[in-house]
Write a protein that holds these residues in place. Sequence first.
Motif, PDB file in Angstrom:
ATOM      1  N   MET A   1       0.820  -1.190   0.000  1.00 16.96           N
ATOM      2  CA  MET A   1       0.000   0.000   0.000  1.00 16.96           C
ATOM      3  C   MET A   1       0.869   1.261   0.000  1.00 16.96           C
ATOM      4  N   LYS A   2       1.909   1.276   0.857  1.00 19.48           N
ATOM      5  CA  LYS A   2       2.781   2.446   0.899  1.00 19.48           C
ATOM      6  C   LYS A   2       3.513   2.642  -0.423  1.00 19.48           C
ATOM      7  N   THR A   3       3.893   1.528  -1.065  1.00 22.66           N
ATOM      8  CA  THR A   3       4.602   1.634  -2.336  1.00 22.66           C
ATOM      9  C   THR A   3       3.703   2.260  -3.390  1.00 22.66           C
ATOM     10  N   THR A   4       2.440   1.824  -3.455  1.00 21.19           N
ATOM     11  CA  THR A   4       1.498   2.396  -4.421  1.00 21.19           C
ATOM     12  C   THR A   4       1.312   3.872  -4.160  1.00 21.19           C
ATOM     13  N   PHE A   5       1.145   4.238  -2.910  1.00 26.24           N
ATOM     14  CA  PHE A   5       0.992   5.646  -2.555  1.00 26.24           C
ATOM     15  C   PHE A   5       2.231   6.445  -2.939  1.00 26.24           C
ATOM     16  N   LEU A  10       4.908  10.381  -6.236  1.00 25.38           N
ATOM     17  CA  LEU A  10       6.023  10.786  -7.095  1.00 25.38           C
ATOM     18  C   LEU A  10       5.520  11.255  -8.454  1.00 25.38           C
ATOM     19  N   GLY A  11       4.516  10.573  -8.988  1.00 24.93           N
ATOM     20  CA  GLY A  11       3.949  10.983 -10.264  1.00 24.93           C
ATOM     21  C   GLY A  11       3.288  12.339 -10.177  1.00 24.93           C
ATOM     22  N   LEU A  12       2.509  12.559  -9.117  1.00 27.30           N
ATOM     23  CA  LEU A  12       1.862  13.849  -8.914  1.00 27.30           C
ATOM     24  C   LEU A  12       2.891  14.936  -8.686  1.00 27.30           C
ATOM     25  N   ALA A  13       3.912  14.628  -7.930  1.00 33.18           N
ATOM     26  CA  ALA A  13       4.958  15.617  -7.666  1.00 33.18           C
ATOM     27  C   ALA A  13       5.667  16.017  -8.943  1.00 33.18           C
ATOM     28  N   SER A  14       5.796  15.093  -9.872  1.00 36.16           N
ATOM     29  CA  SER A  14       6.474  15.437 -11.125  1.00 36.16           C
ATOM     30  C   SER A  14       5.667  16.439 -11.923  1.00 36.16           C
ATOM     31  N   VAL A  15       4.359  16.372 -11.825  1.00 36.72           N
ATOM     32  CA  VAL A  15       3.508  17.324 -12.531  1.00 36.72           C
ATOM     33  C   VAL A  15       3.553  18.685 -11.855  1.00 36.72           C
ATOM     34  N   LEU A  16       3.630  18.682 -10.543  1.00 39.48           N
ATOM     35  CA  LEU A  16       3.582  19.927  -9.794  1.00 39.48           C
ATOM     36  C   LEU A  16       4.934  20.599  -9.612  1.00 39.48           C
ATOM     37  N   SER A  17       5.995  19.862  -9.822  1.00 43.48           N
ATOM     38  CA  SER A  17       7.332  20.398  -9.580  1.00 43.48           C
ATOM     39  C   SER A  17       7.754  21.347 -10.693  1.00 43.48           C
ATOM     40  N   PHE A  18       8.404  22.420 -10.304  1.00 44.84           N
ATOM     41  CA  PHE A  18       8.880  23.399 -11.270  1.00 44.84           C
ATOM     42  C   PHE A  18      10.394  23.465 -11.248  1.00 44.84           C
ATOM     43  N   GLY A  19      11.057  22.343 -10.944  1.00 37.55           N
ATOM     44  CA  GLY A  19      12.509  22.296 -10.843  1.00 37.55           C
ATOM     45  C   GLY A  19      13.175  22.530 -12.185  1.00 37.55           C
ATOM     46  N   ALA A  20      14.455  22.819 -12.131  1.00 41.00           N
ATOM     47  CA  ALA A  20      15.227  23.106 -13.333  1.00 41.00           C
ATOM     48  C   ALA A  20      15.842  21.855 -13.946  1.00 41.00           C
ATOM     49  N   ALA A  69      15.783  11.123 -19.509  1.00 40.48           N
ATOM     50  CA  ALA A  69      14.554  10.723 -18.830  1.00 40.48           C
ATOM     51  C   ALA A  69      14.866   9.635 -17.814  1.00 40.48           C
ATOM     52  N   TYR A  70      13.926   9.410 -16.896  1.00 38.43           N
ATOM     53  CA  TYR A  70      14.059   8.330 -15.919  1.00 38.43           C
ATOM     54  C   TYR A  70      12.686   7.792 -15.581  1.00 38.43           C
ATOM     55  N   ARG A  71      12.658   6.526 -15.133  1.00 36.18           N
ATOM     56  CA  ARG A  71      11.413   5.856 -14.753  1.00 36.18           C
ATOM     57  C   ARG A  71      11.610   5.199 -13.395  1.00 36.18           C
ATOM     58  N   VAL A  72      10.768   5.538 -12.444  1.00 33.05           N
ATOM     59  CA  VAL A  72      10.862   4.982 -11.095  1.00 33.05           C
ATOM     60  C   VAL A  72      10.403   3.526 -11.138  1.00 33.05           C
ATOM     61  N   VAL A  73      11.255   2.631 -10.622  1.00 38.95           N
ATOM     62  CA  VAL A  73      10.921   1.210 -10.589  1.00 38.95           C
ATOM     63  C   VAL A  73      10.739   0.695  -9.168  1.00 38.95           C
ATOM     64  N   GLU A  74      11.189   1.473  -8.191  1.00 38.60           N
ATOM     65  CA  GLU A  74      11.031   1.091  -6.787  1.00 38.60           C
ATOM     66  C   GLU A  74      11.042   2.359  -5.949  1.00 38.60           C
ATOM     67  N   TYR A  81      13.606   7.014   3.268  1.00 36.53           N
ATOM     68  CA  TYR A  81      13.088   6.784   1.923  1.00 36.53           C
ATOM     69  C   TYR A  81      14.159   6.151   1.065  1.00 36.53           C
ATOM     70  N   HIS A  82      13.704   5.484   0.020  1.00 31.73           N
ATOM     71  CA  HIS A  82      14.590   4.918  -0.992  1.00 31.73           C
ATOM     72  C   HIS A  82      13.826   4.872  -2.295  1.00 31.73           C
ATOM     73  N   ALA A  83      14.465   5.236  -3.379  1.00 31.05           N
ATOM     74  CA  ALA A  83      13.853   5.140  -4.708  1.00 31.05           C
ATOM     75  C   ALA A  83      14.919   4.725  -5.709  1.00 31.05           C
ATOM     76  N   THR A  84      14.526   3.863  -6.629  1.00 29.43           N
ATOM     77  CA  THR A  84      15.406   3.406  -7.700  1.00 29.43           C
ATOM     78  C   THR A  84      14.729   3.715  -9.026  1.00 29.43           C
ATOM     79  N   ALA A  85      15.515   4.130 -10.001  1.00 32.18           N
ATOM     80  CA  ALA A  85      14.968   4.475 -11.316  1.00 32.18           C
ATOM     81  C   ALA A  85      15.882   3.972 -12.425  1.00 32.18           C
ATOM     82  N   VAL A  86      15.264   3.615 -13.544  1.00 36.53           N
ATOM     83  CA  VAL A  86      16.001   3.323 -14.776  1.00 36.53           C
ATOM     84  C   VAL A  86      16.184   4.654 -15.476  1.00 36.53           C
ATOM     85  N   ILE A  87      17.408   4.908 -15.967  1.00 40.90           N
ATOM     86  CA  ILE A  87      17.655   6.152 -16.693  1.00 40.90           C
ATOM     87  C   ILE A  87      17.769   5.853 -18.184  1.00 40.90           C
TER      88      ILE A  87
END
Length: 89
Positions: A1-5, A10-20, A69-74, A81-87
């Motif tokens: 459940m926590k992983t899905t959340f 993370l997906g929502l944050a990517s839409v809302l983030s205005f980072g450089a 680009a990158y894709r979160v896989v974990e 926190y911990h996150a892993t992504a394919v680049i």
Amino acid sequence: MKTTFTFAALGLASVLSFGAAAADLVTQQEAASQNLQPIGTISVSGIDASPTTIRQHLAQKADKEGASAYRVVEAYTNGNYHATAVIYQ
């Protein structure tokens, strides 16, 4: 459940983030449809961060590796926190 959340946050944050950061967060389908080529994996971890902060750390690390680009896989949070992504190139 926590992983899905965490993935949803993370997906929502990517839409809302205005980072450089130049590296874009993509889904597996987007990576395939854009013919992106995987060039490795990255991971970030730390003590209790927001989804936006985790996304920014992933994007910065992807940029540093020369990825477009990158894709979160974990991703998980459990006090730490911990996150892993394919680049992709």
